[in-house]
Each structure stands twice: as structure tokens, then as C-alpha cells.
Design a protein around this motif. Structure first.
Motif, mmCIF file in Angstrom:
data_model
loop_
_atom_site.group_PDB
_atom_site.id
_atom_site.type_symbol
_atom_site.label_atom_id
_atom_site.label_comp_id
_atom_site.label_asym_id
_atom_site.label_seq_id
_atom_site.Cartn_x
_atom_site.Cartn_y
_atom_site.Cartn_z
ATOM 1 N N GLY A 40 -5.508 -7.569 34.588
ATOM 2 C CA GLY A 40 -6.159 -8.790 34.521
ATOM 3 C C GLY A 40 -5.212 -10.011 35.308
ATOM 4 N N ARG A 41 -3.717 -9.738 35.275
ATOM 5 C CA ARG A 41 -3.024 -10.784 35.646
ATOM 6 C C ARG A 41 -2.882 -10.152 37.165
ATOM 7 N N VAL A 42 -3.040 -9.232 37.590
ATOM 8 C CA VAL A 42 -2.655 -8.936 38.963
ATOM 9 C C VAL A 42 -4.269 -9.414 39.764
ATOM 10 N N ALA A 43 -5.118 -9.011 39.233
ATOM 11 C CA ALA A 43 -6.532 -9.367 39.701
ATOM 12 C C ALA A 43 -6.675 -10.927 39.909
ATOM 13 N N HIS A 44 -6.420 -11.541 38.772
ATOM 14 C CA HIS A 44 -6.245 -12.815 38.843
ATOM 15 C C HIS A 44 -5.394 -13.671 40.046
ATOM 16 N N ARG A 45 -3.987 -12.984 40.060
ATOM 17 C CA ARG A 45 -3.244 -13.503 41.226
ATOM 18 C C ARG A 45 -4.061 -13.350 42.691
ATOM 19 N N LEU A 46 -4.299 -11.831 42.820
ATOM 20 C CA LEU A 46 -4.813 -11.429 43.902
ATOM 21 C C LEU A 46 -6.089 -12.196 44.445
ATOM 22 N N ALA A 47 -7.159 -12.712 43.252
ATOM 23 C CA ALA A 47 -8.121 -13.697 43.680
ATOM 24 C C ALA A 47 -7.903 -14.939 44.324
ATOM 25 N N LEU A 48 -6.802 -15.463 43.581
ATOM 26 C CA LEU A 48 -6.067 -16.945 44.174
ATOM 27 C C LEU A 48 -5.418 -16.722 45.537
ATOM 28 N N ASP A 49 -4.386 -15.800 45.605
ATOM 29 C CA ASP A 49 -3.501 -15.484 46.778
ATOM 30 C C ASP A 49 -4.500 -15.103 47.932
ATOM 31 N N SER A 50 -5.450 -14.197 47.542
ATOM 32 C CA SER A 50 -6.171 -13.743 48.967
ATOM 33 C C SER A 50 -7.556 -13.734 48.718
ATOM 34 N N PRO A 51 -8.284 -14.809 48.514
ATOM 35 C CA PRO A 51 -9.789 -14.762 48.209
ATOM 36 C C PRO A 51 -10.561 -13.951 49.141
ATOM 37 N N GLU A 52 -10.138 -13.922 50.448
ATOM 38 C CA GLU A 52 -10.988 -13.098 51.434
ATOM 39 C C GLU A 52 -11.105 -11.557 51.082
ATOM 40 N N ALA A 53 -10.032 -11.193 50.195
ATOM 41 C CA ALA A 53 -10.102 -9.796 50.062
ATOM 42 C C ALA A 53 -10.795 -9.334 48.664
ATOM 43 N N VAL A 54 -11.306 -10.610 47.980
ATOM 44 C CA VAL A 54 -11.828 -10.185 46.575
ATOM 45 C C VAL A 54 -13.320 -10.724 46.765
ATOM 46 N N THR A 55 -14.101 -9.817 46.556
ATOM 47 C CA THR A 55 -15.812 -10.186 46.490
ATOM 48 C C THR A 55 -16.112 -10.373 45.057
ATOM 49 N N ARG A 56 -15.566 -9.307 43.980
ATOM 50 C CA ARG A 56 -15.892 -9.779 42.656
ATOM 51 C C ARG A 56 -14.769 -9.450 41.848
ATOM 52 N N ILE A 57 -14.623 -9.694 40.605
ATOM 53 C CA ILE A 57 -13.323 -9.712 40.018
ATOM 54 C C ILE A 57 -13.699 -9.199 38.390
ATOM 55 N N ALA A 58 -13.125 -8.256 37.939
ATOM 56 C CA ALA A 58 -13.448 -8.016 36.588
ATOM 57 C C ALA A 58 -12.162 -7.934 35.700
ATOM 58 N N VAL A 59 -11.969 -8.597 34.507
ATOM 59 C CA VAL A 59 -10.730 -8.678 33.709
ATOM 60 C C VAL A 59 -11.144 -8.122 32.491
ATOM 61 N N ILE A 60 -10.186 -7.248 31.915
ATOM 62 C CA ILE A 60 -10.567 -6.640 30.544
ATOM 63 C C ILE A 60 -9.508 -7.122 29.397
ATOM 64 N N ASP A 61 -9.991 -7.560 28.333
ATOM 65 C CA ASP A 61 -9.223 -7.883 27.253
ATOM 66 C C ASP A 61 -8.019 -8.659 27.565
ATOM 67 N N ILE A 62 -8.494 -9.983 28.334
ATOM 68 C CA ILE A 62 -7.091 -10.718 28.463
ATOM 69 C C ILE A 62 -7.629 -12.024 28.927
ATOM 70 N N ALA A 63 -6.997 -13.285 28.533
ATOM 71 C CA ALA A 63 -7.343 -14.658 28.819
ATOM 72 C C ALA A 63 -6.334 -14.793 29.953
ATOM 73 N N PRO A 64 -6.452 -15.872 30.642
ATOM 74 C CA PRO A 64 -5.456 -16.341 31.784
ATOM 75 C C PRO A 64 -3.865 -16.248 31.078
ATOM 76 N N THR A 65 -3.141 -15.604 31.627
ATOM 77 C CA THR A 65 -1.610 -15.440 31.285
ATOM 78 C C THR A 65 -0.858 -17.055 30.974
ATOM 79 N N ALA A 66 -1.045 -17.969 31.705
ATOM 80 C CA ALA A 66 -0.399 -19.377 31.408
ATOM 81 C C ALA A 66 -1.250 -19.836 30.258
ATOM 82 N N THR A 67 -2.529 -19.654 30.167
ATOM 83 C CA THR A 67 -3.028 -20.249 28.843
ATOM 84 C C THR A 67 -2.642 -19.241 27.535
ATOM 85 N N MET A 68 -2.501 -18.213 27.646
ATOM 86 C CA MET A 68 -2.022 -17.342 26.472
ATOM 87 C C MET A 68 -0.581 -17.961 26.216
ATOM 88 N N TYR A 69 0.467 -18.030 27.321
ATOM 89 C CA TYR A 69 1.562 -18.796 27.008
ATOM 90 C C TYR A 69 1.693 -19.995 26.401
#
Length: 184
Positions: A1-30
């Protein structure tokens, strides 16, 4: 989830859909860490300790650490099949794997948080599916969908009747949900 989140922000042109499994955003959790979260997710704080402390402690009895860790996260007894556990253990027996696991958590608690702070107002453009275990820590402590709606323009999802490892506790449901989402 963390990697997919960063990829979607850092390289949005490379991501058409994103799925995260059993995670809230890391910064939110901390940011929302309290005693309950720290107790339930102790490894987030244990694995970030300077090397080689956690690596050596896990290395003293990898099977015990892994079994305790898995059993504490699943809510479906027997969901981790013996063959899967054996493969996890084979990996945990390798000191390089233990170190890599710790480095992932160390990055989440350092550079990843710096990147998340720099992008605090950025939103994921691609459609995002969040699925989580309603009986697990993430499902119990967070409004998971709301946390992702704060980070993504188009977030949907739901809880499953299980703990942390949807792929083992609810494999058919998980696969069907992912296939349906990625087929759209």
C-alpha cells in the motif's frame, strides 16, 4: 500500500488504477498513533530501531517471531496454510530478508514521512480501491475509506469479515474484488 501510494503520487502517468489492502495512509497512521495502535502494531516501532537490533532479535528465533506476528494479525484461524507459512519462514531465515523487512519499515518512518509531508495536499488522480479486514487493527482503529478519500480523488472500498491478511483469510472474495475493480 505504501509503495502504491507513493507511485501514484510520484508517477501519476504510470498508474491507471490503484488498490490498497488493509492499510490506511502511513502518515495518517503515524499521526494518529496512540497506545492501542502501538500495542497492536508493535512491529512498526520495533522494526524501525537501528540495525542490527531487530534483525538479530528476530534472528534468534525467526519461527517464533513469525508465528506470533501472523497469529496476532489473522482473525480466521488456520487461514495461513502450512505451505504458505513454510515459505514465509524460509524467507525469514535469510538474514538479508530480515534486514530488508526492517529497512522497509525504517523508510516508512523516515523518508516516506518526509515525502508525505511535502505532498500533504496532493491527491491520487487514479481510481483507488481500498479493501481491509474489518476485524483487524486497521478496520477497528480507522475509518479506512475516509482516510483514503482524504488522499485520492476517487476512492471506493469496503471491509471484509477478517483480519489483516485478506489474501489468505478471504482469498476468493479478495481476488473477485480486485478483478472487478481492475476490469473497469
Amino acid at each position: 500500500g505504501r509503495v502504491a501510494h507513493r507511485l501514484a503520487l510520484d508517477s501519476p502517468e504510470a498508474v491507471t488504477r490503484i488498490a490498497v489492502i488493509d492499510i490506511a495512509p502511513t502518515a495518517t497512521m503515524y499521526a494518529r498513533t496512540d497506545q492501542e495502535f502501538a500495542t497492536r502494531y508493535f512491529w512498526w516501532f520495533f522494526l524501525i530501531q537501528p540495525a542490527p537490533l531487530p534483525e538479530r532479535m528476530i534472528g534468534a528465533d525467526p519461527e517464533y517471531f513469525l508465528r506470533t506476528h501472523i497469529d496476532g494479525q489473522i482473525k480466521t484461524p488456520g487461514a495461513t496454510e502450512p505451505a504458505a507459512f513454510a515459505e514465509y519462514l524460509r524467507c525469514y531465515m535469510d538474514p538479508a530478508t530480515r534486514h530488508a523487512i526492517c529497512e522497509d519499515y525504517r523508510a516508512a518512518a523516515t523518508i516516506d514521512l518526509e515525502h508525505d509531508a511535502a505532498d500533504a495536499h496532493a491527491r491520487i488522480a487514479a481510481p483507488l480501491l481500498a479493501i481491509w479486514g474489518g476485524l483487524g487493527t486497521v478496520g477497528k482503529l480507522y475509518d479506512v475509506l475516509a482516510t483514503w478519500r482524504d488522499k485520492a480523488s476517487d476512492a471506493t472500498g469496503r471491509a471484509f469479515d477478517c483480519g489483516h491478511t485478506l489474501q489468505e483469510e478471504r482469498p476468493d472474495e479478495t481476488a473477485e474484488e480486485l478483478k472487478e475493480f481492475f476490469a473497469r
